[in-house]
Write a protein that holds these residues in place. Structure first.
Motif, PDB file in Angstrom:
ATOM      1  N   GLU A  61       0.851  -1.208   0.000  1.00 43.88           N
ATOM      2  CA  GLU A  61       0.000   0.000   0.000  1.00 43.88           C
ATOM      3  C   GLU A  61       0.884   1.255   0.000  1.00 43.88           C
ATOM      4  OE1 GLU A  61      -2.357  -0.544   3.545  1.00 43.88           O
ATOM      5  OE2 GLU A  61      -3.304  -2.332   2.746  1.00 43.88           O
ATOM      6  N   GLU A  62       1.931   1.232   0.845  1.00 44.27           N
ATOM      7  CA  GLU A  62       2.822   2.406   0.929  1.00 44.27           C
ATOM      8  C   GLU A  62       3.552   2.629  -0.402  1.00 44.27           C
ATOM      9  OE1 GLU A  62       5.229   1.588   4.430  1.00 44.27           O
ATOM     10  OE2 GLU A  62       4.057   3.093   5.532  1.00 44.27           O
ATOM     11  N   LYS A  63       3.965   1.519  -1.021  1.00 38.96           N
ATOM     12  CA  LYS A  63       4.677   1.639  -2.295  1.00 38.96           C
ATOM     13  C   LYS A  63       3.754   2.276  -3.357  1.00 38.96           C
ATOM     14  CE  LYS A  63       6.564  -1.413  -5.675  1.00 38.96           C
ATOM     15  NZ  LYS A  63       6.533  -2.815  -6.030  1.00 38.96           N
ATOM     16  N   LEU A  64       2.490   1.830  -3.370  1.00 44.52           N
ATOM     17  CA  LEU A  64       1.540   2.371  -4.350  1.00 44.52           C
ATOM     18  C   LEU A  64       1.262   3.849  -4.051  1.00 44.52           C
ATOM     19  CD1 LEU A  64      -0.900  -0.695  -4.555  1.00 44.52           C
ATOM     20  CD2 LEU A  64       0.727   0.050  -6.309  1.00 44.52           C
ATOM     21  N   LEU A  65       1.159   4.192  -2.754  1.00 46.50           N
ATOM     22  CA  LEU A  65       0.922   5.591  -2.380  1.00 46.50           C
ATOM     23  C   LEU A  65       2.087   6.469  -2.833  1.00 46.50           C
ATOM     24  CD1 LEU A  65      -0.535   5.140   1.238  1.00 46.50           C
ATOM     25  CD2 LEU A  65      -1.763   6.124  -0.724  1.00 46.50           C
ATOM     26  N   ARG A  66       3.318   5.984  -2.570  1.00 42.46           N
ATOM     27  CA  ARG A  66       4.496   6.767  -2.991  1.00 42.46           C
ATOM     28  C   ARG A  66       4.502   6.939  -4.506  1.00 42.46           C
ATOM     29  NH1 ARG A  66       7.548   4.174   1.239  1.00 42.46           N
ATOM     30  NH2 ARG A  66       7.913   2.470  -0.200  1.00 42.46           N
ATOM     31  N   GLY A  67       4.121   5.868  -5.230  1.00 44.01           N
ATOM     32  CA  GLY A  67       4.071   5.931  -6.689  1.00 44.01           C
ATOM     33  C   GLY A  67       3.073   6.972  -7.191  1.00 44.01           C
ATOM     34  N   LEU A  68       2.075   7.260  -6.355  1.00 44.28           N
ATOM     35  CA  LEU A  68       1.060   8.255  -6.726  1.00 44.28           C
ATOM     36  C   LEU A  68       1.498   9.672  -6.338  1.00 44.28           C
ATOM     37  CD1 LEU A  68      -2.089   6.249  -5.563  1.00 44.28           C
ATOM     38  CD2 LEU A  68      -1.620   7.005  -7.915  1.00 44.28           C
ATOM     39  N   GLY A  69       2.669   9.774  -5.724  1.00 42.96           N
ATOM     40  CA  GLY A  69       3.189  11.090  -5.342  1.00 42.96           C
ATOM     41  C   GLY A  69       2.790  11.519  -3.938  1.00 42.96           C
ATOM     42  N   ALA A  70       2.175  10.632  -3.164  1.00 51.76           N
ATOM     43  CA  ALA A  70       1.758  10.995  -1.798  1.00 51.76           C
ATOM     44  C   ALA A  70       2.978  11.039  -0.872  1.00 51.76           C
ATOM     45  CB  ALA A  70       0.753   9.978  -1.279  1.00 51.76           C
ATOM     46  N   THR A  71       2.844  11.819   0.201  1.00 54.11           N
ATOM     47  CA  THR A  71       3.878  11.886   1.234  1.00 54.11           C
ATOM     48  C   THR A  71       3.425  11.021   2.398  1.00 54.11           C
ATOM     49  OG1 THR A  71       4.276  14.173   0.619  1.00 54.11           O
ATOM     50  CG2 THR A  71       5.118  13.479   2.772  1.00 54.11           C
ATOM     51  N   LEU A  72       4.219  10.022   2.774  1.00 51.14           N
ATOM     52  CA  LEU A  72       3.819   9.166   3.904  1.00 51.14           C
ATOM     53  C   LEU A  72       4.019   9.953   5.198  1.00 51.14           C
ATOM     54  CD1 LEU A  72       5.240   5.749   2.699  1.00 51.14           C
ATOM     55  CD2 LEU A  72       2.872   6.560   2.632  1.00 51.14           C
ATOM     56  N   ALA A  73       2.907  10.197   5.896  1.00 49.47           N
ATOM     57  CA  ALA A  73       2.929  11.068   7.074  1.00 49.47           C
ATOM     58  C   ALA A  73       3.317  10.315   8.333  1.00 49.47           C
ATOM     59  CB  ALA A  73       1.554  11.711   7.260  1.00 49.47           C
ATOM     60  N   ALA A  74       3.192   8.993   8.326  1.00 48.30           N
ATOM     61  CA  ALA A  74       3.497   8.184   9.510  1.00 48.30           C
ATOM     62  C   ALA A  74       3.742   6.754   9.037  1.00 48.30           C
ATOM     63  CB  ALA A  74       2.317   8.210  10.482  1.00 48.30           C
ATOM     64  N   PRO A  75       4.497   5.987   9.809  1.00 45.66           N
ATOM     65  CA  PRO A  75       4.700   4.576   9.438  1.00 45.66           C
ATOM     66  C   PRO A  75       3.374   3.812   9.454  1.00 45.66           C
ATOM     67  CG  PRO A  75       6.164   5.232  11.254  1.00 45.66           C
ATOM     68  CD  PRO A  75       5.191   6.340  11.056  1.00 45.66           C
ATOM     69  N   ALA A  76       3.300   2.772   8.664  1.00 49.96           N
ATOM     70  CA  ALA A  76       2.078   1.954   8.595  1.00 49.96           C
ATOM     71  C   ALA A  76       1.771   1.320   9.950  1.00 49.96           C
ATOM     72  CB  ALA A  76       2.268   0.868   7.551  1.00 49.96           C
ATOM     73  N   GLU A  77       0.483   1.093  10.187  1.00 52.25           N
ATOM     74  CA  GLU A  77       0.051   0.400  11.407  1.00 52.25           C
ATOM     75  C   GLU A  77      -0.539  -0.961  11.035  1.00 52.25           C
ATOM     76  OE1 GLU A  77       0.155   0.161  14.546  1.00 52.25           O
ATOM     77  OE2 GLU A  77       1.132   2.067  14.916  1.00 52.25           O
ATOM     78  N   HIS A  78      -0.367  -1.932  11.933  1.00 57.62           N
ATOM     79  CA  HIS A  78      -0.889  -3.273  11.716  1.00 57.62           C
ATOM     80  C   HIS A  78      -1.840  -3.605  12.857  1.00 57.62           C
ATOM     81  CE1 HIS A  78       2.431  -3.299   8.932  1.00 57.62           C
ATOM     82  NE2 HIS A  78       3.250  -3.047   9.936  1.00 57.62           N
ATOM     83  N   PHE A  79      -3.006  -4.121  12.509  1.00 54.78           N
ATOM     84  CA  PHE A  79      -4.019  -4.436  13.523  1.00 54.78           C
ATOM     85  C   PHE A  79      -4.307  -5.936  13.468  1.00 54.78           C
ATOM     86  CE2 PHE A  79      -4.425   0.012  12.421  1.00 54.78           C
ATOM     87  CZ  PHE A  79      -4.429   0.600  13.681  1.00 54.78           C
ATOM     88  N   VAL A  80      -4.413  -6.528  14.655  1.00 54.30           N
ATOM     89  CA  VAL A  80      -4.443  -7.989  14.749  1.00 54.30           C
ATOM     90  C   VAL A  80      -5.866  -8.528  14.846  1.00 54.30           C
ATOM     91  CG1 VAL A  80      -3.745  -9.927  16.221  1.00 54.30           C
ATOM     92  CG2 VAL A  80      -2.157  -8.043  15.809  1.00 54.30           C
ATOM     93  N   VAL A  81      -6.140  -9.576  14.053  1.00 49.50           N
ATOM     94  CA  VAL A  81      -7.390 -10.331  14.194  1.00 49.50           C
ATOM     95  C   VAL A  81      -7.058 -11.669  14.850  1.00 49.50           C
ATOM     96  CG1 VAL A  81      -8.594  -9.275  12.227  1.00 49.50           C
ATOM     97  CG2 VAL A  81      -7.181 -11.281  11.840  1.00 49.50           C
TER      98      VAL A  81
END
Ligand SMILES: Cc1cc2nc3c(=O)[nH]c(=O)nc-3n(C[C@H](O)[C@H](O)[C@H](O)COP(=O)(O)O)c2cc1C
Length: 179
Positions: free
Chosen positions: A124-144
């Motif tokens: 998801e982050e790679k695709l966002l960067r490819g779209l020119g977005a600035t990642l504002a915070a590291p990704a979060e992972h939520f557990v099921v």
């Protein structure tokens, strides 16, 4: 007016629950829209200052057509259209320049080493960067707690707090820009 947008994909409802909790947190600082990837706009409005995207981890990555079909075959999941989800939306959406963004995923509770191999949020982050977005915070992972959920205790609240922190980040940047 500055807004936030949360776009999610969810098969069993857990990532949707997380998306709604993140939106609740964001809403303490700015107006928010939450939509599934299927209903998300092809062009994100220039008003969107924070875009949050996320969904489940499927086969160590983002859901794709074959894993959605696997979810139907293995778990009897109901997915009206297996050909379109968050990945496909991120493949085609147009974003305004310099949109702040952040990614999340839901996943089973694995030992740390295996968690590192999972890359739904990383893609998801790679695709966002490819779209020119600035990642504002590291990704979060939520557990099921199981493949069909539910979320582990406390995860919804953690998502709410994360959303609030993301909202404060954008509000802080706006305040700095105008001072
Ligand atoms: C086809 C399929 C593959 C999966 N692969 C993984 C995996 O590689 N790693 C993992 O942690 N969870 C995996 N899971 C469990 C999902 O992460 C879990 O179903 C999801 O987080 C629940 O979110 P949802 O309710 O929004 O669909 C898989 C589930 C399905 C249906």
């Amino acid at each position: 007016m500055a807004r936030a947008l949360v776009v999610y994909e969810s098969v069993f409802g857990d990532a949707k629950q997380i998306a709604l909790a993140i939106a609740e947190g964001l809403a303490t600082r700015l107006p928010v829209d939450v939509v599934s990837a299927r209903d998300a706009p092809a062009q994100v409005s220039a008003e969107v200052r924070m875009l949050v995207v996320g969904g489940p981890t499927h086969a160590f990555g983002m859901p794709r057509e074959s894993t959605r079909e696997g979810a139907i075959e293995q778990y009897g999941a109901q997915i009206p259209d297996t050909s379109f989800g968050l990945h496909e939306w991120l493949d085609t959406v147009r974003l305004p320049q310099h949109t702040n963004a952040a990614a999340f995923d839901t996943r089973m509770d694995h030992p740390k080493l295996i968690t590192k191999l999972d890359h739904a949020a990383r893609t998801e982050e790679k695709l966002l960067r490819g779209l020119g977005a600035t990642l504002a915070a590291p990704a979060e992972h939520f557990v099921v707690t199981g493949a069909e959920g539910p979320l582990a205790d406390g995860e919804e609240d953690r998502a709410r707090q994360w959303g609030k922190a993301l909202g404060e980040l954008v509000a802080g940047r706006r305040a700095n820009a105008s001072s």
